[in-house]
Design a protein around this motif. Structure first.
Motif, short mmCIF file in Angstrom:
data_model
loop_
_atom_site.label_atom_id
_atom_site.label_comp_id
_atom_site.label_asym_id
_atom_site.label_seq_id
_atom_site.Cartn_x
_atom_site.Cartn_y
_atom_site.Cartn_z
N ARG A 21 0.62 -1.35 -0.12
CA ARG A 21 0.19 -0.34 0.56
C ARG A 21 0.73 1.32 -0.14
O ARG A 21 1.41 2.05 1.02
N SER A 191 -8.62 2.30 10.77
CA SER A 191 -7.09 2.50 9.72
C SER A 191 -6.91 3.50 8.37
O SER A 191 -8.76 3.46 7.89
N GLN A 192 -6.82 4.28 8.29
CA GLN A 192 -6.80 4.76 6.87
C GLN A 192 -6.00 3.95 6.27
O GLN A 192 -6.79 4.95 5.37
N ASP A 193 -5.79 3.14 5.98
CA ASP A 193 -5.70 2.82 4.85
C ASP A 193 -7.11 1.62 4.01
O ASP A 193 -7.37 1.57 3.55
N SER A 196 -8.75 4.45 2.89
CA SER A 196 -8.28 5.00 1.37
C SER A 196 -8.78 3.70 0.26
O SER A 196 -9.01 3.56 -0.88
N TYR A 197 -8.56 2.28 0.80
CA TYR A 197 -8.55 1.51 -0.26
C TYR A 197 -10.23 1.61 -0.12
O TYR A 197 -10.87 0.87 -1.53
N LEU A 476 -5.64 -5.25 -0.42
CA LEU A 476 -5.38 -4.87 1.48
C LEU A 476 -5.94 -5.83 1.61
O LEU A 476 -7.64 -6.53 1.36
N SER A 526 -2.93 0.24 13.48
CA SER A 526 -2.19 0.65 12.73
C SER A 526 -1.21 0.28 12.57
O SER A 526 -0.12 0.01 11.55
N THR A 528 2.72 -1.95 11.38
CA THR A 528 2.32 -2.80 10.78
C THR A 528 2.84 -4.27 11.28
O THR A 528 2.09 -5.33 11.20
#
Length: 604
Positions: A21, A191-193, A196-197, A476, A526, A528
């Protein structure tokens, strides 16, 4: 945080490994330059058409501007005649391929780099519990000429909310905070990811207010009647018959507002003709009739017959065929029976039967897509996971452990769609392998696709997608794992195959995993390393508990014939959905052409 479940989105059904990502957040991929071009060759909506590509007399391929070369880009499609097109995207299936040209992407997802490239949305920035999107200020709706504003996109997201789409599992609300600024609010722990996805998941500006205001979209968005499309992108629908659909550049087109990218097209426009099945489409390329098709399955022996001028783009589709078990079945509801079937087939041999050049093998099925599994699990065959191969003794022992045998389980019926040639070939190969392994296996060929049988109760093992087709968000891991473990595509109330409907807890190698709780924790994590631990636990459930047999993942095969159209030798824009529609829109330019766009008619 409790994640509200919604029905999975309806969707039409790696030459480069996807990196984990990344986001392109500043302009540069699609600049806001508006170029003056030659007048377009269109004259409004036609009432008659010849239904083909006239080729024209050609012209100079140099300047770049609509109408410089008197020719049409002849596309083909095999789904349904143009007269069956639906202009309400909430219907789900009968949307035309022309949509990828007519409607502006919010962003364009590049599969090879795992990047969302700016387009209508030229910048975005996450804050504490919100993301602010900045729109270009020069995009308009073709019919009305009105600017595309943040309020227009807010309306689009509210329609999505009424349709209970996946995005609204994760966001709380939307607000136009400026004429060209949209703010999307979400819980600060999300989660921002994930946001966004979900937000940029192939999203098009395809709901002009003129078609949606004063309708009953709040109550039944899929039932809103949209009689005529209104383009947000640089080409506009000017005709459609039962033979073809026609779109022309918005550059001097009578009765249609010009578009800042309309001058990128130096040809008349697109005509997309219906072909009755893949073989008819293959013939069009072999005979030099077609200029492109955005997605078409072509086996190697047929591809060898295509002219050398036809460029193939293999785009990882992030989905493919799986075999789902009926988890309410007295036999297939047991893990060891499901594993026994997996140990009784050779999936690589199945792929070899279908098309090894267009299918991807997962040595150890994990629920992650091929382009992401190495980044998240360290290998496509990670330690501790079953790499299922043909092992008859192991299959027999697993069945013996539950008091069964290959003969006692009865007929193993595999249900699949007869018209989907690659899936039909794969399923027949699996039936043959199971019979060779000592089962009594039978092919159950259906005239409908999975949508016609998978939501019913008259199958025991059926072919359906193991991840959602046409969905960038499957890159994702949360989304691909959630799709497998809590699938709502065929049943809005519970998992269509009955998986984990009574309990969400699974024990794998002595580790008790609450699938629902782990998925929800993944949404709010968040760090990883912590994410990787959660992904590994869920992937182990997919691998060991076998909710679905992952048979193969696909490369989307997309085609452009370069005999009459020039494109670059290489470009990251080839790894998009889809090159024939996207290449003309980008801000880069080809050598020898003055206007932007990476596809130009060359006058041949």
């Amino acid at each position: 945080m409790k994640i509200r479940m919604s029905r999975d989105d309806k969707r039409e059904d790696y030459s480069k490994v996807v990196s984990r990502r990344k986001f392109v957040t500043l302009a540069g991929a699609t600049g806001a330059t508006a170029l003056a071009g030659c007048s377009g060759g269109g004259n409004g909506t036609d009432t008659e058409g010849d239904g083909g590509s006239d080729g024209g007399d050609g012209g100079d391929g140099g300047d770049g501007g609509a109408g410089d070369v008197d020719t049409w880009f002849l596309g083909t499609q095999t789904n349904y005649p143009a007269t069956e097109y639906q202009w309400n995207p909430m219907v789900g299936w009968f949307m035309p391929h022309d949509s990828f040209g007519m409607f502006a992407p919010w962003t364009q997802y590049q599969v090879g780099t795992d990047e969302f490239v700016p387009h209508l949305i030229e910048d975005w920035e996450h804050g504490d519990g919100n993301v602010t999107l900045s729109l270009r200020d020069d995009f308009t709706w073709g019919n009305t000429g009105d600017s595309i504003t943040a309020e227009d996109l807010a309306l689009q997201l509210r329609v999505d909310q009424a349709a209970d789409t996946t995005l609204w599992q994760f966001i709380d609300g939307v607000e136009a905070t400026g004429e060209y600024e949209l703010t999307v609010n979400y819980p600060s722990e999300t989660s921002q990811d994930v946001v966004s996805y979900a937000l940029f998941d192939g999203t098009l500006a395809d709901r002009p207010p003129s078609n949606w205001e004063e309708t009953n979209w709040e109550e039944a968005p899929a039932e809103v009647s949209v009689a005529e499309p209104d383009s947000s992108g640089p080409v506009h629908m000017t005709n459609h018959t039962d033979q073809y659909s026609q779109t022309e550049p918005r550059d001097g087109l009578d009765g249609v507002e010009d578009h800042p990218l309309g001058s990128n097209y130096n040809w008349n426009g697109y005509r997309v003709e219906h072909r009755d099945g893949n073989q008819a489409a293959h013939s069009s390329f072999i005979e030099g009739e077609a200029d492109g098709q955005h997605s078409l399955f072509v086996p190697p022996n047929v591809l060898d017959q295509f002219p050398d001028s036809v460029r193939e783009f293999r785009i990882p589709g992030n989905f493919g065929m799986g075999l789902w078990f009926d988890h309410d079945h007295e036999i297939w509801g047991q893990r060891k029976a499901r594993q026994a079937v997996m140990w009784s087939i050779n999936r690589e041999a199945v792929i070899a039967n279908v098309s090894p050049s267009s299918k991807i093998h997962h040595p150890a099925p994990t629920g992650l897509t091929a382009g992401t599994v190495e980044d998240w699990l360290g290998s496509d065959n990670p330690d501790g996971f079953n790499a299922y191969t043909r092992d008859d003794d192991r299959a027999e022992q697993l069945l013996s452990d539950i008091g069964e045998s290959k003969s006692s389980v009865g007929t193993v019926k595999i249900t699949f769609p007869s018209a989907w040639s690659d899936w039909a070939t794969a399923c027949q190969a699996i039936v043959d392998q199971l019979n060779d392994a000592g089962f009594d296996a039978e092919a159950d060929s259906r005239s409908s696709g999975p949508g016609g049988y998978a939501g019913s109760d008259d199958w025991m093992i059926c072919a359906d997608q193991h991840t959602l087709g046409g969905s960038p968000r499957m890159a994702l891991p949360y989304f691909s794992l959630d799709y497998i473990l809590r699938n709502r595509l065929r049943n809005s109330e519970e998992h269509f195959a009955g998986y984990l409907n009574s309990s969400s807890t699974v024990t794998v190698d002595g580790n008790e995993i609450d699938v629902t709780a782990t998925l929800e924790e993944l949404v709010t994590t968040s760090d990883t390393n912590a994410q990787k631990d959660l992904v590994r636990d869920l992937a182990m459930v997919v691998n060991k508990d076998v909710p679905v047999m992952v048979i193969m993942e696909k490369y989307e095969q997309s085609f452009i014939d370069t005999s009459r159209f020039d494109i670059p030798d290489e470009s990251p824009h080839f790894q998009t959905f889809w090159p024939m529609w996207w290449l003309p829109k980008v801000s880069e330019s080809l050598d020898g052409y003055d206007s932007n766009g990476l596809m130009k008619a060359n006058g041949n």
